[in-house]
Motif scaffolding. Structure first.
Motif, PDB file in Angstrom:
ATOM      1  N   UNK A  17      21.005 -41.053  73.630  1.00 44.45           N
ATOM      2  CA  UNK A  17      20.226 -39.608  73.755  1.00 44.45           C
ATOM      3  C   UNK A  17      20.155 -38.996  74.924  1.00 44.45           C
ATOM      4  N   UNK A  18      20.018 -37.715  75.288  1.00 47.26           N
ATOM      5  CA  UNK A  18      19.672 -37.070  76.564  1.00 47.26           C
ATOM      6  C   UNK A  18      18.071 -37.235  76.450  1.00 47.26           C
ATOM      7  N   UNK A  19      17.814 -37.408  77.986  1.00 51.38           N
ATOM      8  CA  UNK A  19      16.264 -37.317  78.647  1.00 51.38           C
ATOM      9  C   UNK A  19      16.237 -36.118  79.568  1.00 51.38           C
ATOM     10  N   UNK A  20      15.405 -35.366  79.477  1.00 52.38           N
ATOM     11  CA  UNK A  20      15.018 -34.412  80.718  1.00 52.38           C
ATOM     12  C   UNK A  20      13.742 -34.992  80.970  1.00 52.38           C
ATOM     13  N   UNK A  21      13.571 -35.064  82.504  1.00 51.34           N
ATOM     14  CA  UNK A  21      12.197 -35.810  82.852  1.00 51.34           C
ATOM     15  C   UNK A  21      11.517 -34.568  83.688  1.00 51.34           C
ATOM     16  N   UNK A  22      10.232 -34.679  83.622  1.00 55.28           N
ATOM     17  CA  UNK A  22       9.242 -33.914  84.456  1.00 55.28           C
ATOM     18  C   UNK A  22       9.242 -34.125  86.122  1.00 55.28           C
ATOM     19  N   UNK A  23       9.256 -33.300  86.928  1.00 59.51           N
ATOM     20  CA  UNK A  23       9.126 -33.759  88.400  1.00 59.51           C
ATOM     21  C   UNK A  23       8.018 -34.838  88.581  1.00 59.51           C
ATOM     22  N   UNK A  40      18.324 -36.504  82.764  1.00 57.34           N
ATOM     23  CA  UNK A  40      18.297 -35.211  83.546  1.00 57.34           C
ATOM     24  C   UNK A  40      17.147 -35.221  84.305  1.00 57.34           C
ATOM     25  N   UNK A  41      17.069 -35.747  85.683  1.00 58.43           N
ATOM     26  CA  UNK A  41      15.867 -35.332  86.505  1.00 58.43           C
ATOM     27  C   UNK A  41      15.855 -34.184  87.029  1.00 58.43           C
ATOM     28  N   UNK A  42      14.362 -33.786  87.218  1.00 55.75           N
ATOM     29  CA  UNK A  42      13.966 -32.935  87.896  1.00 55.75           C
ATOM     30  C   UNK A  42      13.053 -32.961  89.033  1.00 55.75           C
ATOM     31  N   UNK A  43      13.206 -32.199  89.988  1.00 59.24           N
ATOM     32  CA  UNK A  43      12.223 -32.268  91.230  1.00 59.24           C
ATOM     33  C   UNK A  43      11.386 -30.906  91.825  1.00 59.24           C
ATOM     34  N   UNK A  44      11.522 -30.094  90.859  1.00 59.50           N
ATOM     35  CA  UNK A  44      10.792 -28.754  90.768  1.00 59.50           C
ATOM     36  C   UNK A  44      10.599 -28.009  89.603  1.00 59.50           C
ATOM     37  N   UNK A  45      10.828 -26.732  89.659  1.00 58.60           N
ATOM     38  CA  UNK A  45      10.738 -26.202  88.339  1.00 58.60           C
ATOM     39  C   UNK A  45       9.537 -26.520  87.364  1.00 58.60           C
ATOM     40  N   UNK A  46       8.399 -26.684  87.869  1.00 62.17           N
ATOM     41  CA  UNK A  46       7.189 -27.344  87.351  1.00 62.17           C
ATOM     42  C   UNK A  46       7.027 -26.601  86.075  1.00 62.17           C
ATOM     43  N   UNK A  47       6.646 -27.337  84.940  1.00 59.02           N
ATOM     44  CA  UNK A  47       6.532 -26.611  83.882  1.00 59.02           C
ATOM     45  C   UNK A  47       7.621 -26.486  82.804  1.00 59.02           C
ATOM     46  N   UNK A  48       8.909 -26.513  83.384  1.00 54.09           N
ATOM     47  CA  UNK A  48      10.034 -26.275  82.567  1.00 54.09           C
ATOM     48  C   UNK A  48      10.919 -27.208  82.083  1.00 54.09           C
ATOM     49  N   UNK A  49      10.303 -28.552  81.896  1.00 55.13           N
ATOM     50  CA  UNK A  49      10.738 -29.655  81.468  1.00 55.13           C
ATOM     51  C   UNK A  49      11.113 -29.440  80.111  1.00 55.13           C
ATOM     52  N   UNK A  50       9.908 -29.252  79.072  1.00 56.64           N
ATOM     53  CA  UNK A  50      10.085 -29.202  77.680  1.00 56.64           C
ATOM     54  C   UNK A  50      11.057 -27.788  77.381  1.00 56.64           C
ATOM     55  N   UNK A  51      10.976 -26.657  78.124  1.00 59.20           N
ATOM     56  CA  UNK A  51      11.999 -25.612  78.250  1.00 59.20           C
ATOM     57  C   UNK A  51      13.415 -25.909  78.059  1.00 59.20           C
ATOM     58  N   UNK A  52      13.537 -26.676  79.187  1.00 60.19           N
ATOM     59  CA  UNK A  52      14.980 -27.350  79.296  1.00 60.19           C
ATOM     60  C   UNK A  52      15.468 -27.954  78.046  1.00 60.19           C
ATOM     61  N   UNK A  53      14.596 -28.926  77.538  1.00 62.87           N
ATOM     62  CA  UNK A  53      14.955 -29.741  76.429  1.00 62.87           C
ATOM     63  C   UNK A  53      15.030 -28.726  75.138  1.00 62.87           C
ATOM     64  N   UNK A  71      -0.101 -31.605  83.357  1.00 63.50           N
ATOM     65  CA  UNK A  71      -0.243 -30.685  84.375  1.00 63.50           C
ATOM     66  C   UNK A  71       1.002 -29.705  84.291  1.00 63.50           C
ATOM     67  N   UNK A  72       2.039 -30.155  83.960  1.00 68.33           N
ATOM     68  CA  UNK A  72       3.346 -29.285  83.821  1.00 68.33           C
ATOM     69  C   UNK A  72       3.170 -28.348  82.763  1.00 68.33           C
ATOM     70  N   UNK A  73       3.007 -28.860  81.620  1.00 69.04           N
ATOM     71  CA  UNK A  73       3.030 -28.239  80.158  1.00 69.04           C
ATOM     72  C   UNK A  73       1.929 -27.483  80.328  1.00 69.04           C
ATOM     73  N   UNK A  74       0.688 -27.415  80.835  1.00 69.07           N
ATOM     74  CA  UNK A  74      -0.323 -26.540  81.236  1.00 69.07           C
ATOM     75  C   UNK A  74       0.126 -25.362  81.797  1.00 69.07           C
ATOM     76  N   UNK A  75       1.207 -25.506  82.470  1.00 72.84           N
ATOM     77  CA  UNK A  75       1.658 -24.229  83.491  1.00 72.84           C
ATOM     78  C   UNK A  75       2.391 -23.574  82.454  1.00 72.84           C
ATOM     79  N   UNK A  76       3.013 -23.857  81.308  1.00 66.03           N
ATOM     80  CA  UNK A  76       4.017 -23.175  80.655  1.00 66.03           C
ATOM     81  C   UNK A  76       3.708 -23.511  78.901  1.00 66.03           C
TER      82      UNK A  76
END
Lengths: 201, 168
Positions: A17-23, A40-53, A71-76
């Motif tokens: 299964x695919x995983x997308x990870x927060x910065x 799918x690793x991320x290094x920026x775009x804070x807050x968008x991990x769950x949106x991408x998923x 902290x990231x989810x609180x941003x979005x």
């Protein structure tokens, strides 16, 4: 529970299964625990991990797992409302909640002062939520979420520890490698990747 | 064929079937058209930055995606364009209705309208202004080809000269 150990619990059951990870440390620890094409690793775009998923879950048949952070989810927080609205069954959001911004000096985040992200998710219409404090509880909740229709939000309380080195992989390689594992990018003539343009080169 | 149908056709020709957007009254004609066409999956976002994330996720699993927003919303998503789309080389077309220009009545729309193209220039996103129905199809088709050839986001700025839409 430390995030690196908790990440290994997820990987033990993830299959293909695919995983997308927060910065930040979430991405770094995922790489160190097990580098895989479907990370799918991320290094920026804070807050968008769950949106991408969410975008992934609406566009592929696999169950998609987001490894997000407080902290990231609180941003979005709005994206929880979008997940509640779209209601994809194949989406599992895991929030590593250390109640702080761990990478920027350990400043206390809002979840240290009463914000319950699992309750926010419930109020946004995400019916399935769980709150876990140990690896055993996480394993049980995650395995249940893999079997029962989602969307799910699992709030995992963690303790911060020393950070591992930066994940040594290029963002564009992450995307290319990840995307090439999905069948529709190979077989569907309407969604072929850039190399298969109908035009001649 | 009107401007909204022309854009819809161009999206189909490029195999773009996933749309994320934040509503705008002047381009409601096209987002409504896409939403009622079963070819497209249209997902409203709570904020433009979130729309970028959702569209990026769709592309990452093999489905081409595009975004619709207002120029004010571009100000809400610059970091996402830079730290996600550009560094990952995500080719995502962004259709931006530019407020703050001809016929504007709301002073609050003027600064971001004025900044739209300079901000896109500053972050290195190519942009084209759509204002003429006669050249619309060629411009959108060409921009979408360039977007996928370059593996970079691209902006298509919609002018009131094109859609004659009411402002709100």
């Amino acid at each position: 529970m430390h995030r690196f150990d908790a990440t290994k619990v997820i990987l033990r059951h993830i299959g293909n299964r695919p995983i997308v990870s927060n910065l930040g440390p979430t991405t770094d620890e995922l790489w160190h625990a097990q580098d895989r094409a479907r990370n799918f690793y991320t290094w920026g775009s804070m807050g968008l991990c769950s949106s991408m998923a969410l975008g992934m879950a609406l566009s592929c048949p696999d169950t998609v797992v987001a490894l997000d952070g407080d902290g990231s989810l609180l941003m979005n927080l709005g994206t929880l409302a979008s997940i509640g609205r779209e209601n994809p069954e194949n989406l599992i959001i895991i929030v590593w909640d250390n109640e702080e911004w761990g990478q920027t000096g350990h400043q206390a985040s809002h979840t240290a002062f009463g914000t319950s992200l699992d309750q926010v998710a419930s109020a946004c219409g995400i019916k399935n939520t769980a709150r876990v404090d140990s690896e055993d509880e996480l394993e049980e909740a995650f395995c249940h979420a893999l079997e029962a229709p989602g969307p799910w939000l699992i709030l995992a309380k963690i303790k911060e520890t020393e950070h591992l080195p930066y994940a040594p992989i290029e963002p564009e390689i992450t995307l290319h490698r990840f995307r090439s594992t999905f069948e529709q990018s190979q077989n569907n003539p309407l969604t072929k990747p850039w190399m298969n343009s109908s035009k001649t080169a | 064929m009107d401007w909204a149908e022309t854009i819809s056709n161009s999206l189909k020709k490029s195999g773009i079937s996933f749309i994320s957007y934040v509503p705008d009254i002047s381009i409601h004609q096209v987002t409504k058209l896409l939403d009622t066409d079963p070819y497209f999956r249209v997902v409203p976002a709570t904020r433009e930055e979130e729309a970028i994330g959702i569209a990026a996720g769709a592309y990452a699993v093999g489905r081409r995606s595009a975004i619709f927003m207002q120029s004010s919303g571009l100000g809400n998503c610059i970091n996402a364009i830079g730290s996600l789309c550009i560094v990952c080389r995500l080719p995502i077309p962004m259709f931006i209705n530019v407020r703050g220009e001809l016929g504007e009545f709301n002073i609050a729309q003027v600064p971001m309208g004025r900044a739209t193209r300079p901000v896109l220039d500053a972050i290195g996103v190519r942009h084209y202004t759509l204002e003429n129905l006669n050249t619309l199809s060629d411009m959108v088709d060409g921009a979408l080809d360039l977007c996928y050839a370059s593996r970079e986001p691209i902006a298509l700025c919609l002018s009131p000269l094109l859609h004659r839409g009411s402002l709100a």
